[in-house]
Design a protein around this motif. Structure first.
Motif: not given
Length: 130
Positions: A45-66
């Motif tokens: 329900d929390s936009a803040e939780t989704r925002s933080r999950a996107l932040y973590a996902l972004s860090g994971l995916l950045k320059l990481n093809a695998a």
């Protein structure tokens, strides 16, 4: 897990992934995508939780093809598409920015499309959500 603890955990993970290349390479071994994608789901329900999950996902995916390949196998593109439909503008903006960072940025990253009438969508899985 309560929302506050989840948000803080996601913030720490995102910061760690953005600032520590070794962590970015090691973190996928822990199979984090199901948990991160669950935090993006409509049940959160929390936009803040989704925002933080996107932040973590972004860090994971950045320059990481695998990791980018792994998100396709974990139905992550569908989760990102749902984020584009979310009512909170900040979540939509973060999702758009994340998708933009995953697009090829130079002609050397693009496949040879000269002899094709339609690009192969498997070469650009992030475009499937759009």
């Amino acid at each position: 897990m309560n929302d506050t603890l989840e948000m803080q955990t996601l913030r720490i993970i995102g910061t760690m992934l953005r600032n520590t290349p070794a962590a970015q390479l090691a973190y996928p071994d822990l199979d984090p995508l199901p948990t991160l994608l669950k935090s993006l789901s409509p049940s959160s329900d929390s936009a803040e939780t989704r925002s933080r999950a996107l932040y973590a996902l972004s860090g994971l995916l950045k320059l990481n093809a695998a990791a980018v390949q792994m998100i396709g196998m974990a139905s992550g593109w569908s989760a990102l598409r749902m984020c584009l439909e979310y009512s909170e503008i900040r979540v939509r903006r973060q999702t758009t920015f994340l998708l933009n960072t995953l697009l090829p940025t130079s002609s050397s990253q693009l496949p040879n499309l000269r002899n094709r009438t339609t690009p192969n969508p498997h070469e650009f899985p992030c475009l499937d959500v759009l």
